[in-house]
Design an enzyme around this catalytic site. Structure first.
Site, PDB file in Angstrom:
ATOM      1  N   HIS A  53      -9.771  -7.549   2.296  1.00 27.65           N
ATOM      2  CA  HIS A  53      -8.821  -6.446   2.401  1.00 27.65           C
ATOM      3  C   HIS A  53      -9.436  -5.194   1.774  1.00 27.65           C
ATOM      4  O   HIS A  53     -10.343  -5.279   0.940  1.00 27.65           O
ATOM      5  CB  HIS A  53      -7.531  -6.792   1.671  1.00 27.65           C
ATOM      6  CG  HIS A  53      -6.714  -7.844   2.357  1.00 27.65           C
ATOM      7  ND1 HIS A  53      -5.400  -8.071   2.048  1.00 27.65           N
ATOM      8  CD2 HIS A  53      -7.028  -8.734   3.332  1.00 27.65           C
ATOM      9  CE1 HIS A  53      -4.932  -9.046   2.797  1.00 27.65           C
ATOM     10  NE2 HIS A  53      -5.901  -9.473   3.583  1.00 27.65           N
ATOM     11  N   GLU A  55      -8.410  -3.118  -0.488  1.00 23.87           N
ATOM     12  CA  GLU A  55      -8.330  -3.038  -1.944  1.00 23.87           C
ATOM     13  C   GLU A  55      -9.339  -3.976  -2.612  1.00 23.87           C
ATOM     14  O   GLU A  55      -9.972  -3.609  -3.598  1.00 23.87           O
ATOM     15  CB  GLU A  55      -6.908  -3.379  -2.419  1.00 23.87           C
ATOM     16  CG  GLU A  55      -5.844  -2.435  -1.899  1.00 23.87           C
ATOM     17  CD  GLU A  55      -5.235  -2.844  -0.563  1.00 23.87           C
ATOM     18  OE1 GLU A  55      -4.168  -2.324  -0.233  1.00 23.87           O
ATOM     19  OE2 GLU A  55      -5.826  -3.686   0.157  1.00 23.87           O
ATOM     20  N   CYS A  83      -0.870  -6.121  -0.624  1.00 23.59           N
ATOM     21  CA  CYS A  83      -0.316  -7.461  -0.469  1.00 23.59           C
ATOM     22  C   CYS A  83      -0.407  -8.208  -1.804  1.00 23.59           C
ATOM     23  O   CYS A  83      -1.097  -7.756  -2.725  1.00 23.59           O
ATOM     24  CB  CYS A  83      -1.077  -8.219   0.616  1.00 23.59           C
ATOM     25  SG  CYS A  83      -2.724  -8.784   0.102  1.00 23.59           S
ATOM     26  N   CYS A  86      -3.989  -8.787  -3.114  1.00 23.07           N
ATOM     27  CA  CYS A  86      -4.615  -7.583  -3.656  1.00 23.07           C
ATOM     28  C   CYS A  86      -3.986  -7.182  -4.983  1.00 23.07           C
ATOM     29  O   CYS A  86      -4.694  -6.743  -5.892  1.00 23.07           O
ATOM     30  CB  CYS A  86      -4.529  -6.450  -2.635  1.00 23.07           C
ATOM     31  SG  CYS A  86      -5.538  -6.767  -1.162  1.00 23.07           S
TER      32      CYS A  86
END
Length: 150
Positions: A53, A55, A83, A86
């Site tokens: 992801h 992040e 999410c 993260c």
């Protein structure tokens, strides 16, 4: 909060989409003065790594650049509400402040399933079965560890 840094995160998200790297998510990590340390976008599709992801990629890069695992003096700007995975990474990296543009509801409307993880952590669903199996050798490794605790 710096709106221009959210724009950088959004631009990074667009670059990732154009490159077919992953979903429409971008992140920027800055120092407390707003100087950009790194920027990243979602790379789940290009790496076949579900943890890639935006992040997470930004945290990995900032840690590499700064040669540390402690990002407590840094700020993360994300194009979308992070999410649970993260958020967990941000907590482990000691990031103290996160700004985001779009919400998890916005992401859900586009078909992203972060909501299922939120519901799992809130005890609303049991999409993952876990079981503790007491194992002495596993505890022994923990008990004998004398390295840095983070």
């Amino acid at each position: 909060m710096n709106d221009a840094l959210l724009e950088v995160a959004a631009l990074e998200a667009s670059l990732g989409v154009k490159g077919k790297d992953g979903g429409p998510f971008g992140a920027v990590i800055t120092d407390k003065n707003g100087n950009i340390i790194c920027k990243a976008h979602n790379m789940v599709l290009s790496t076949q790594d579900v943890t890639a992801h935006a992040e997470i990629m930004a945290i990995r890069e900032a840690c590499r650049i700064l040669d540390t695992h402690d990002l407590s003096d840094y700020v993360l700007y994300s194009s979308c509400e992070p999410c649970p995975m993260c958020i967990g990474a941000m907590i482990m990296a000691h990031i103290g402040k996160v700004y985001y543009g779009a919400t998890r509801e916005d992401a859900k409307e586009r078909g992203f399933k972060d909501d299922s993880a939120y519901r799992y952590f809130q005890g609303e669903t049991s999409i993952l079965e876990t079981e503790e199996v007491s194992k002495a050798s596993c505890r022994e490794v923990l008990e004998n560890y004398d390295g840095e605790v983070y």
